[in-house]
Design a protein around this motif. Sequence first.
Motif, PDB file in Angstrom:
ATOM      1  N   PRO A 133      53.511   2.349  51.565  1.00 31.75           N
ATOM      2  CA  PRO A 133      53.267   2.507  52.364  1.00 31.75           C
ATOM      3  C   PRO A 133      51.831   3.098  52.066  1.00 31.75           C
ATOM      4  N   GLN A 134      50.960   2.693  52.866  1.00 33.00           N
ATOM      5  CA  GLN A 134      49.792   2.981  52.667  1.00 33.00           C
ATOM      6  C   GLN A 134      48.844   3.445  54.057  1.00 33.00           C
ATOM      7  N   LEU A 135      49.391   4.869  54.153  1.00 34.21           N
ATOM      8  CA  LEU A 135      49.562   5.798  55.173  1.00 34.21           C
ATOM      9  C   LEU A 135      48.465   5.643  55.423  1.00 34.21           C
ATOM     10  N   ASN A 136      47.612   5.738  56.700  1.00 36.47           N
ATOM     11  CA  ASN A 136      46.088   5.499  58.125  1.00 36.47           C
ATOM     12  C   ASN A 136      45.636   6.979  58.623  1.00 36.47           C
ATOM     13  N   GLU A 137      45.542   7.773  57.834  1.00 39.43           N
ATOM     14  CA  GLU A 137      45.000   8.835  57.610  1.00 39.43           C
ATOM     15  C   GLU A 137      44.406   9.184  59.682  1.00 39.43           C
ATOM     16  N   ALA A 138      43.428   8.533  59.660  1.00 40.15           N
ATOM     17  CA  ALA A 138      42.569   8.398  61.226  1.00 40.15           C
ATOM     18  C   ALA A 138      44.416   8.428  62.595  1.00 40.15           C
ATOM     19  N   GLU A 139      44.838   7.542  62.083  1.00 44.39           N
ATOM     20  CA  GLU A 139      45.963   8.015  62.915  1.00 44.39           C
ATOM     21  C   GLU A 139      47.504   8.158  62.942  1.00 44.39           C
ATOM     22  N   GLN A 140      47.574   9.007  62.209  1.00 44.29           N
ATOM     23  CA  GLN A 140      48.591  10.243  62.173  1.00 44.29           C
ATOM     24  C   GLN A 140      49.246  10.501  62.685  1.00 44.29           C
ATOM     25  N   PRO A 141      50.134  11.317  63.819  1.00 44.68           N
ATOM     26  CA  PRO A 141      49.956  11.959  64.797  1.00 44.68           C
ATOM     27  C   PRO A 141      49.023  12.886  65.298  1.00 44.68           C
ATOM     28  N   ALA A 198      46.600  13.793  64.134  1.00 40.64           N
ATOM     29  CA  ALA A 198      44.986  13.499  64.574  1.00 40.64           C
ATOM     30  C   ALA A 198      44.942  12.680  65.695  1.00 40.64           C
ATOM     31  N   VAL A 199      45.517  11.940  65.866  1.00 42.88           N
ATOM     32  CA  VAL A 199      46.013  10.924  67.481  1.00 42.88           C
ATOM     33  C   VAL A 199      46.198  12.466  68.255  1.00 42.88           C
ATOM     34  N   LEU A 200      46.620  12.858  68.320  1.00 40.52           N
ATOM     35  CA  LEU A 200      46.858  13.855  69.102  1.00 40.52           C
ATOM     36  C   LEU A 200      45.402  14.208  69.917  1.00 40.52           C
ATOM     37  N   ALA A 201      44.857  15.428  68.087  1.00 43.27           N
ATOM     38  CA  ALA A 201      43.404  15.392  68.662  1.00 43.27           C
ATOM     39  C   ALA A 201      42.841  14.938  69.360  1.00 43.27           C
ATOM     40  N   ARG A 202      42.760  13.348  69.697  1.00 37.37           N
ATOM     41  CA  ARG A 202      41.849  12.918  70.041  1.00 37.37           C
ATOM     42  C   ARG A 202      42.225  12.651  71.225  1.00 37.37           C
ATOM     43  N   PHE A 203      42.839  12.800  72.172  1.00 33.14           N
ATOM     44  CA  PHE A 203      43.476  13.752  73.573  1.00 33.14           C
ATOM     45  C   PHE A 203      43.323  15.214  74.148  1.00 33.14           C
ATOM     46  N   GLY A 204      42.819  15.415  72.696  1.00 36.23           N
ATOM     47  CA  GLY A 204      43.237  17.579  73.084  1.00 36.23           C
ATOM     48  C   GLY A 204      44.022  17.766  72.823  1.00 36.23           C
ATOM     49  N   LEU A 205      44.860  17.322  72.796  1.00 36.84           N
ATOM     50  CA  LEU A 205      46.603  17.860  72.385  1.00 36.84           C
ATOM     51  C   LEU A 205      46.808  18.328  71.158  1.00 36.84           C
ATOM     52  N   SER A 206      47.896  19.201  70.846  1.00 36.71           N
ATOM     53  CA  SER A 206      48.565  19.589  69.068  1.00 36.71           C
ATOM     54  C   SER A 206      49.847  19.755  69.759  1.00 36.71           C
ATOM     55  N   PRO A 207      50.695  19.378  68.245  1.00 36.98           N
ATOM     56  CA  PRO A 207      52.053  19.478  68.000  1.00 36.98           C
ATOM     57  C   PRO A 207      52.661  20.088  69.811  1.00 36.98           C
ATOM     58  N   GLN A 208      52.145  21.270  69.685  1.00 30.38           N
ATOM     59  CA  GLN A 208      52.622  22.094  70.504  1.00 30.38           C
ATOM     60  C   GLN A 208      53.150  21.390  71.968  1.00 30.38           C
ATOM     61  N   ASP A 209      51.809  20.939  72.378  1.00 28.69           N
ATOM     62  CA  ASP A 209      51.948  20.474  73.659  1.00 28.69           C
ATOM     63  C   ASP A 209      53.383  18.598  73.662  1.00 28.69           C
ATOM     64  N   VAL A 210      53.096  18.697  72.780  1.00 25.26           N
ATOM     65  CA  VAL A 210      54.103  17.839  72.840  1.00 25.26           C
ATOM     66  C   VAL A 210      56.037  18.188  73.173  1.00 25.26           C
ATOM     67  N   ARG A 211      56.490  17.660  74.544  1.00 24.96           N
ATOM     68  CA  ARG A 211      58.026  18.520  74.475  1.00 24.96           C
ATOM     69  C   ARG A 211      59.233  17.488  74.058  1.00 24.96           C
ATOM     70  N   THR A 212      58.425  16.165  74.041  1.00 19.05           N
ATOM     71  CA  THR A 212      59.754  15.221  74.296  1.00 19.05           C
ATOM     72  C   THR A 212      59.765  14.198  73.174  1.00 19.05           C
ATOM     73  N   VAL A 213      59.922  13.894  71.775  1.00 20.71           N
ATOM     74  CA  VAL A 213      59.825  12.830  70.672  1.00 20.71           C
ATOM     75  C   VAL A 213      60.706  11.850  71.624  1.00 20.71           C
ATOM     76  N   ILE A 214      60.734  10.782  71.548  1.00 22.90           N
ATOM     77  CA  ILE A 214      61.500   9.314  71.167  1.00 22.90           C
ATOM     78  C   ILE A 214      62.151   9.197  70.470  1.00 22.90           C
ATOM     79  N   VAL A 215      63.197   8.610  69.789  1.00 20.33           N
ATOM     80  CA  VAL A 215      63.477   8.930  68.199  1.00 20.33           C
ATOM     81  C   VAL A 215      64.582   6.986  68.966  1.00 20.33           C
ATOM     82  N   THR A 216      63.831   6.065  68.330  1.00 19.11           N
ATOM     83  CA  THR A 216      64.108   4.584  68.758  1.00 19.11           C
ATOM     84  C   THR A 216      65.611   4.142  67.529  1.00 19.11           C
TER      85      THR A 216
END
Length: 274
Positions: A73-81, A83-101
């Motif tokens: 796998p070739q990681l896409n650094e710009a769209e790692q979790p 980095a994407v959260l930061a684009r929306f002004g969010l931090s890991p602590q703001d994520v209260r739920t992760v759905i694991v399919t």
Amino acid sequence: MKIVFANSASVSAAERLILRGGSWAKVRLRVRYGLIMHPQAGPVLIDTGYTPHVTQGSERSTALRLYSAILRPQLNEAEQPLAVLARFGLSPQDVRTVIVTHFHADHMSGLSLFPNARLIANDTAWARAKAKTSLQNLRHGVFKELFPSDFEARLDGLSSKRQVEPRGGVPGGADLFGDGSVIAVGLPGHADGQFGLSFPNLERPLLYAVDAQWLFAALIENRTPGLPATLLAEDAAAIEPTSVMLRRFLATGGEVVLCHDPAVTAYDLAGESA
């Protein structure tokens, strides 16, 4: 409610391995995960995609190193979790739920990034995975080392959710937030306990069908790959009935997004301005 999908990484595969009758030309597959801005639950992740927990680190098991070396796998650094959260002004602590399919490495390798989140997953599939040996899990791409040590303590199982019936061409399933906005729809075939997510209240109902097929063409053209791809499936006989259900959903006007299809969708970060 806003829904976006990011591309955590790319993986290349010969088309004929993932599309019956395809060529030997390489197809560059996406490895999507999603972010829901839910009005009540707040930021919710749909899986985590591939992260450095798979591709880097001396603490990785030999099996995980081999898995990474084979799939590359070739990681896409710009769209790692993060980095994407930061684009929306969010931090890991703001994520209260992760759905694991489901529990394949390319869907849950980053769970340790979110130590405060509850984890919505198929609890019966978790019980089976927990009971298997590492070798038994390895055959289906499940690595116990990628599960947080407190996974079970934070597990919010599907079995506890209210079931909703199909309506208007939209399949039924488990109501994840109790408001009918996100429904977990069983997608047997690819992985033990795999479920997709239906968003029935959108103007055009959406079903994120995860790994029901790798390519959209395989779904809509009834070109499910045969050997050796079926050797990797949990229940190869269930793949086509699941695809029939998805085609029926499409025929009623619904929209389907797959995890790995390379085409940019209107829900992808790359397609937001399209």
